[in-house]
Design an enzyme around this catalytic site. Sequence first.
Site, short mmCIF file in Angstrom:
data_model
loop_
_atom_site.label_atom_id
_atom_site.label_comp_id
_atom_site.label_asym_id
_atom_site.label_seq_id
_atom_site.Cartn_x
_atom_site.Cartn_y
_atom_site.Cartn_z
N GLY A 1 -1.09 17.55 -8.37
CA GLY A 1 -2.28 16.73 -8.19
C GLY A 1 -2.95 16.98 -6.84
N LYS B 1 -4.27 14.82 -5.08
CA LYS B 1 -4.02 13.71 -4.14
C LYS B 1 -3.10 14.15 -3.01
CE LYS B 1 -1.41 10.61 -3.43
NZ LYS B 1 -0.22 9.81 -3.50
N HIS C 1 0.06 11.43 -13.24
CA HIS C 1 1.03 12.34 -13.84
C HIS C 1 0.63 12.65 -15.29
CE1 HIS C 1 3.63 10.12 -10.81
NE2 HIS C 1 3.75 11.37 -10.41
N GLN D 1 13.26 15.49 0.96
CA GLN D 1 11.91 15.31 1.49
C GLN D 1 11.67 13.93 2.10
OE1 GLN D 1 10.25 16.13 -2.59
NE2 GLN D 1 8.68 14.68 -1.98
N SER E 1 2.73 6.33 -6.90
CA SER E 1 3.89 5.49 -7.19
C SER E 1 4.10 4.48 -6.07
CB SER E 1 5.15 6.36 -7.33
OG SER E 1 4.90 7.40 -8.24
N GLN F 1 0.53 19.16 0.24
CA GLN F 1 1.63 19.66 -0.58
C GLN F 1 1.15 20.82 -1.46
OE1 GLN F 1 4.67 17.19 -2.71
NE2 GLN F 1 3.31 17.41 -4.45
#
Length: 283
Positions: free
Chosen positions: A147, A149, A37, A61, A186, A153
Amino acid sequence: MKIITSVKSLRHTIDKFKGSGKTIGFVPTMGFLHEGHASLLRQSGRDVDVTVLSIFVNPLQFGPAEDLKNYPRDIKKDELLAKKENVDIIFYPSVDEIYPTGFLTHVYVDDLSDRLCGKSRPGHFGGVATVVLKLVNMVDPDVMYLGQKDAQQAVIVRKMLQDLNVPVKVKILPTVREADGLAMSSRNSYLSLRERREAIVLYKALNQAKTLIKNGERTAKTIVLGMAKMIQEESQGIIDYIQCVNAQNLSVIDVLKNEVLIVLAVKFGRARLIDNIIVRVNE
Ligand code: PAF
């Protein structure tokens, strides 16, 4: 740094910045911030005048059996990181502020949302698309940062904004990794010591795929089987999927050419980890 919890106050503050000609960068997050982040916030700081960070654990979500209740949260630590990265506004709304009683409208990006993670997390990307559109409408940024990663998304959010004519530029920044290669997330906080040790196999498997491709392998099935073998031999992780897909539209690729996105999702105990790399295939 201002911490704002209401949409009204957020709009008022942003209008004032815009009125004085300032450009706005936006980093949407669910908090429990890490270096990944921070890299997005830093890029925003370089690109625009005002950086807005949203921290909102979006219930829409999460599936009914997922980790909404236990999703890691630490707003005090997040505030410190945000301050260090020169964030101007933290938008930290309640669930009621985002989804007031009577909320009925959802956004769903067909096809792309049903692939890969969408198969084992039905409804997940509908929740992501809905909240991202709402947050973008609230913040009205010039640039939004996501991101790599979360590759699926990123593809879905880009498509949603394009299809719905939302005039925001999207920048996707590289995955930030721990020293041993594990992609920062996270959810890594869920890993036991053994799982954490084993989880490095994900990046190792992605790199093995890259090496195979560099050495001339072009059959997706061979690459995927090689990755699965490595993950199964070196960990107790349970593979959800490993696939080679088109980096733009996520369609499955059998014979590798051009730009290939190699994606995986593997469960280590409570943590469902995702990772990916993009490989340019020389014909
Ligand atoms: O990537 C995330 O943290 C979330 O999916 C996002 C984009 C903030 C939407 O809730």
